[in-house]
Design a protein around this motif. Structure first.
Motif, PDB file in Angstrom:
ATOM      1  N   ALA A   3       0.827  -1.212   0.000  1.00 55.88           N
ATOM      2  CA  ALA A   3       0.000   0.000   0.000  1.00 55.88           C
ATOM      3  C   ALA A   3       0.858   1.258   0.000  1.00 55.88           C
ATOM      4  O   ALA A   3       0.388   2.314  -0.376  1.00 55.88           O
ATOM      5  CB  ALA A   3      -0.930  -0.007   1.205  1.00 55.88           C
ATOM      6  N   ASP A   4       2.129   1.164   0.406  1.00 52.10           N
ATOM      7  CA  ASP A   4       2.983   2.338   0.566  1.00 52.10           C
ATOM      8  C   ASP A   4       3.990   2.557  -0.554  1.00 52.10           C
ATOM      9  O   ASP A   4       4.623   3.597  -0.607  1.00 52.10           O
ATOM     10  CB  ASP A   4       3.732   2.271   1.895  1.00 52.10           C
ATOM     11  CG  ASP A   4       2.798   2.335   3.081  1.00 52.10           C
ATOM     12  OD1 ASP A   4       1.723   2.948   2.947  1.00 52.10           O
ATOM     13  OD2 ASP A   4       3.138   1.772   4.124  1.00 52.10           O
ATOM     14  N   TRP A   5       4.195   1.573  -1.427  1.00 54.00           N
ATOM     15  CA  TRP A   5       5.148   1.771  -2.515  1.00 54.00           C
ATOM     16  C   TRP A   5       4.844   0.811  -3.664  1.00 54.00           C
ATOM     17  O   TRP A   5       4.131  -0.163  -3.505  1.00 54.00           O
ATOM     18  CB  TRP A   5       6.586   1.647  -2.044  1.00 54.00           C
ATOM     19  CG  TRP A   5       6.950   0.294  -1.494  1.00 54.00           C
ATOM     20  CD1 TRP A   5       6.742  -0.142  -0.221  1.00 54.00           C
ATOM     21  CD2 TRP A   5       7.565  -0.790  -2.186  1.00 54.00           C
ATOM     22  NE1 TRP A   5       7.185  -1.431  -0.093  1.00 54.00           N
ATOM     23  CE2 TRP A   5       7.709  -1.853  -1.290  1.00 54.00           C
ATOM     24  CE3 TRP A   5       8.011  -0.956  -3.493  1.00 54.00           C
ATOM     25  CZ2 TRP A   5       8.273  -3.066  -1.640  1.00 54.00           C
ATOM     26  CZ3 TRP A   5       8.578  -2.167  -3.845  1.00 54.00           C
ATOM     27  CH2 TRP A   5       8.706  -3.197  -2.915  1.00 54.00           C
ATOM     28  N   HIS A   6       5.411   1.144  -4.839  1.00 55.45           N
ATOM     29  CA  HIS A   6       5.218   0.343  -6.049  1.00 55.45           C
ATOM     30  C   HIS A   6       6.497   0.436  -6.870  1.00 55.45           C
ATOM     31  O   HIS A   6       7.130   1.486  -6.910  1.00 55.45           O
ATOM     32  CB  HIS A   6       4.033   0.892  -6.860  1.00 55.45           C
ATOM     33  CG  HIS A   6       3.801   0.156  -8.131  1.00 55.45           C
ATOM     34  ND1 HIS A   6       2.985  -0.947  -8.202  1.00 55.45           N
ATOM     35  CD2 HIS A   6       4.285   0.337  -9.380  1.00 55.45           C
ATOM     36  CE1 HIS A   6       2.970  -1.401  -9.445  1.00 55.45           C
ATOM     37  NE2 HIS A   6       3.747  -0.637 -10.178  1.00 55.45           N
ATOM     38  N   THR A   7       6.869  -0.633  -7.522  1.00 53.42           N
ATOM     39  CA  THR A   7       8.037  -0.617  -8.391  1.00 53.42           C
ATOM     40  C   THR A   7       7.688  -1.260  -9.725  1.00 53.42           C
ATOM     41  O   THR A   7       6.751  -2.049  -9.817  1.00 53.42           O
ATOM     42  CB  THR A   7       9.235  -1.341  -7.731  1.00 53.42           C
ATOM     43  OG1 THR A   7      10.385  -1.189  -8.553  1.00 53.42           O
ATOM     44  CG2 THR A   7       8.941  -2.811  -7.508  1.00 53.42           C
ATOM     45  N   MET A  31      -2.067   2.872  -5.541  1.00 48.34           N
ATOM     46  CA  MET A  31      -1.260   4.091  -5.574  1.00 48.34           C
ATOM     47  C   MET A  31      -1.229   4.713  -6.967  1.00 48.34           C
ATOM     48  O   MET A  31      -1.099   5.910  -7.110  1.00 48.34           O
ATOM     49  CB  MET A  31       0.181   3.804  -5.137  1.00 48.34           C
ATOM     50  CG  MET A  31       0.329   3.474  -3.678  1.00 48.34           C
ATOM     51  SD  MET A  31       2.071   3.293  -3.266  1.00 48.34           S
ATOM     52  CE  MET A  31       2.569   4.997  -3.343  1.00 48.34           C
ATOM     53  N   ARG A  32      -1.326   3.890  -7.995  1.00 50.92           N
ATOM     54  CA  ARG A  32      -1.227   4.378  -9.367  1.00 50.92           C
ATOM     55  C   ARG A  32      -2.518   5.025  -9.853  1.00 50.92           C
ATOM     56  O   ARG A  32      -2.520   5.730 -10.848  1.00 50.92           O
ATOM     57  CB  ARG A  32      -0.825   3.231 -10.283  1.00 50.92           C
ATOM     58  CG  ARG A  32       0.565   2.700  -9.931  1.00 50.92           C
ATOM     59  CD  ARG A  32       0.934   1.510 -10.758  1.00 50.92           C
ATOM     60  NE  ARG A  32       1.031   1.902 -12.164  1.00 50.92           N
ATOM     61  CZ  ARG A  32       1.200   1.051 -13.163  1.00 50.92           C
ATOM     62  NH1 ARG A  32       1.268  -0.235 -12.925  1.00 50.92           N
ATOM     63  NH2 ARG A  32       1.282   1.488 -14.394  1.00 50.92           N
ATOM     64  N   ALA A  33      -3.627   4.789  -9.181  1.00 54.70           N
ATOM     65  CA  ALA A  33      -4.921   5.370  -9.546  1.00 54.70           C
ATOM     66  C   ALA A  33      -5.112   6.653  -8.749  1.00 54.70           C
ATOM     67  O   ALA A  33      -5.442   6.625  -7.575  1.00 54.70           O
ATOM     68  CB  ALA A  33      -6.041   4.378  -9.254  1.00 54.70           C
ATOM     69  N   THR A  34      -4.855   7.797  -9.395  1.00 51.80           N
ATOM     70  CA  THR A  34      -4.937   9.085  -8.716  1.00 51.80           C
ATOM     71  C   THR A  34      -5.606  10.117  -9.604  1.00 51.80           C
ATOM     72  O   THR A  34      -5.410  10.119 -10.819  1.00 51.80           O
ATOM     73  CB  THR A  34      -3.537   9.587  -8.300  1.00 51.80           C
ATOM     74  OG1 THR A  34      -3.669  10.892  -7.710  1.00 51.80           O
ATOM     75  CG2 THR A  34      -2.574   9.660  -9.464  1.00 51.80           C
TER      76      THR A  34
END
Length: 115
Positions: A3-7, A31-34
């Motif tokens: 939930a806190d990071w994506h790579t 996180m990518r949906a903003t």
């Protein structure tokens, strides 16, 4: 992914046509949906273009050249990005089209991310 990071790698984003962030990213709530902004890694072969004009744009856009030569057509003018780091910024309501003059990689940032 947590939930806190994506790579990931932008070159692998073929299913989303290079888009990394935006309101349209799945799954919703990730996180990518903003709705704040949209970011795209665009890989364009020489000669690829958008001959039709994008009209009625509601976002401000930054186009940043990573490599190659890329032309952006704006009402009454054209801007050619030729040197790594060249960029053009245009506001909401500005019509545009584009062409990859040579093989080119560009980063597009648009805000806000709106439907």
């Amino acid at each position: 992914m947590t939930a806190d990071w994506h790579t990931g790698n932008a070159n692998d984003e073929t299913a989303t046509r290079g888009w990394l962030l935006g309101h349209f990213m799945e799954p919703a709530g990730s996180m990518r949906a903003t709705g704040d902004l949209e970011v795209k890694w665009g890989v364009h072969p020489a000669g690829q273009s958008r001959p039709e004009w994008t009209t009625g744009e509601k976002r401000t856009t930054l186009l940043l050249l990573v490599s190659g030569t890329f032309r952006l057509d704006l009402p009454g003018d054209s801007v050619t990005l030729e040197r790594q780091g060249d960029y053009v910024l245009w506001g909401a309501g500005t019509d545009h089209s584009w062409q990859a003059v040579t093989d080119a990689v560009v980063v597009t940032v648009r805000w806000p991310s709106v439907v």
